[in-house]
Scaffold this active site. Structure first.
Site, short mmCIF file in Angstrom:
data_model
loop_
_atom_site.label_atom_id
_atom_site.label_comp_id
_atom_site.label_asym_id
_atom_site.label_seq_id
_atom_site.Cartn_x
_atom_site.Cartn_y
_atom_site.Cartn_z
N LYS A 9 0.92 -1.24 -0.06
CA LYS A 9 0.01 0.03 -0.04
C LYS A 9 0.92 1.18 0.04
CE LYS A 9 -3.55 -2.50 3.00
NZ LYS A 9 -4.47 -2.26 4.01
N TYR A 49 -11.84 -3.85 -3.08
CA TYR A 49 -12.61 -3.50 -1.65
C TYR A 49 -14.28 -3.45 -1.72
CZ TYR A 49 -8.18 -2.71 1.06
OH TYR A 49 -6.96 -2.99 1.51
N ASN A 152 -1.47 -0.09 7.60
CA ASN A 152 -0.88 -1.52 7.89
C ASN A 152 -0.01 -2.01 6.84
OD1 ASN A 152 -2.95 -2.25 6.21
ND2 ASN A 152 -3.83 -3.80 7.91
N HIS A 155 -1.39 -5.38 1.82
CA HIS A 155 -2.71 -6.46 1.72
C HIS A 155 -2.07 -7.80 1.22
CE1 HIS A 155 -6.52 -8.05 0.28
NE2 HIS A 155 -5.89 -8.38 -0.81
N GLU A 166 -8.74 -11.86 -6.89
CA GLU A 166 -7.94 -10.46 -6.98
C GLU A 166 -6.80 -10.46 -8.08
OE1 GLU A 166 -8.61 -9.93 -1.88
OE2 GLU A 166 -6.64 -10.50 -2.46
P1 GDP Z 1 -6.66 -7.73 6.29
O1 GDP Z 1 -7.26 -8.91 5.26
O2 GDP Z 1 -5.64 -8.25 7.37
O3 GDP Z 1 -5.99 -6.76 5.51
O4 GDP Z 1 -7.77 -7.12 6.99
P2 GDP Z 1 -9.43 -6.91 6.40
O5 GDP Z 1 -9.71 -7.44 5.37
O6 GDP Z 1 -10.35 -7.32 7.74
O7 GDP Z 1 -9.51 -5.44 6.53
C1 GDP Z 1 -9.22 -4.60 5.36
C2 GDP Z 1 -8.44 -3.40 5.86
O8 GDP Z 1 -9.35 -2.44 6.49
C3 GDP Z 1 -7.39 -3.77 6.84
O9 GDP Z 1 -5.93 -4.08 6.20
C4 GDP Z 1 -7.14 -2.18 7.20
O10 GDP Z 1 -6.18 -1.35 6.53
C5 GDP Z 1 -8.55 -1.76 7.39
N1 GDP Z 1 -9.30 -1.99 8.76
C6 GDP Z 1 -9.68 -3.35 9.19
N2 GDP Z 1 -10.27 -3.08 10.42
C7 GDP Z 1 -10.19 -1.92 10.77
C8 GDP Z 1 -10.57 -1.12 11.76
O11 GDP Z 1 -11.10 -1.69 12.72
N3 GDP Z 1 -10.52 0.24 11.76
C9 GDP Z 1 -9.82 0.86 10.81
N4 GDP Z 1 -9.99 2.30 10.89
N5 GDP Z 1 -9.48 0.40 9.64
C10 GDP Z 1 -9.61 -0.90 9.66
MG MG Z 2 -8.81 -8.97 3.85
#
Ligand code: GDP
Ligand code: MG
Length: 187
Positions: A9, A49, A152, A155, A166
């Site tokens: 990212k 997304y 973070n 991805h 994807e």
């Molecule tokens: P990943 O698969 O580990 O990337 O996590 P997810 O698919 O659950 O979420 C997608 C992205 O959304 C994450 O990488 C974070 O950047 C963001 N995100 C997820 N949970 C949160 C949250 O509780 N708060 C905020 N601000 N961002 C979040």
């Molecule tokens: Mg994810």
């Protein structure tokens, strides 16, 4: 052979750490079969997304638990409201600047890729993982307080099925390469 989609990212690109991250994947033995720098538009960000109800529910329940423990009111009406908000931040973040998209191939590539990234929340990511080493101070708490996405670093696809989907979102067939690596003869 399994494949996974990794996106470095824009926080990784702007910190100038993409080479170090890519080196970790190469060191682990994963084969890079596609790679490019892309500045996503709204359409591409939306394809990546998509709002998934099950994901929104998990996100909402996890956040509500913390808010309940702190005796605070949730700022969202329900899980879809929260999901939409975070999805919007995610899409905005993908368009903040160029990112690096790569396809990695190898046995258990999806699992290995996510293990190497570490926990979604960098604060909980173990030292030695990419998120734990390059973004440890970032947390849900900070991100939610500032009304922005969790920054973070990367991805990684979460299942082999989602990975295939994807990969085709980000790359054309012509951009996906096949070639032999020394390690291949052992797989
Ligand atoms: P990943 O698969 O580990 O990337 O996590 P997810 O698919 O659950 O979420 C997608 C992205 O959304 C994450 O990488 C974070 O950047 C963001 N995100 C997820 N949970 C949160 C949250 O509780 N708060 C905020 N601000 N961002 C979040
Ligand atoms: Mg994810």
């Amino acid at each position: 052979m399994e494949r996974t989609l990794i996106l470095l990212k824009h926080d990784a690109v702007s910190k100038g750490i993409t080479g170090r991250i890519i080196s970790r994947f190469e060191d682990a033995g994963l084969k890079i079969t596609a790679m490019k720098m892309v500045w996503a538009d709204e359409d591409l960000a939306g394809q990546h997304y998509k709002l998934d109800e099950a994901w929104a529910k998990k996100l909402y329940d996890r956040t509500k638990k913390v808010f309940d423990e702190e005796g605070k009111e949730m700022p969202y009406k329900d899980h879809m409201h929260m999901g939409q908000k975070i999805q919007g931040w995610n899409k905005k973040f993908l368009q903040e600047g160029p990112i690096i998209a790569l396809v990695l191939e190898g046995p258990h590539a999806v699992e290995v890729g996510r293990d190497m990234l570490g926990h979604t929340e960098p604060r909980q990511a173990a030292p030695g993982t990419i998120r734990g080493d390059f973004a440890k101070l970032e947390s849900y708490n900070l991100a939610d307080k500032k009304q922005r996405v969790l920054r973070n670093i990367a991805h990684g696809s979460d299942t082999p099925e989602n990975a295939e989907h994807e990969i085709h979102t980000w790359f054309t067939k012509e951009e996906l390469h096949e070639y032999a690596k020394d390690l291949d003869k052992h797989f």
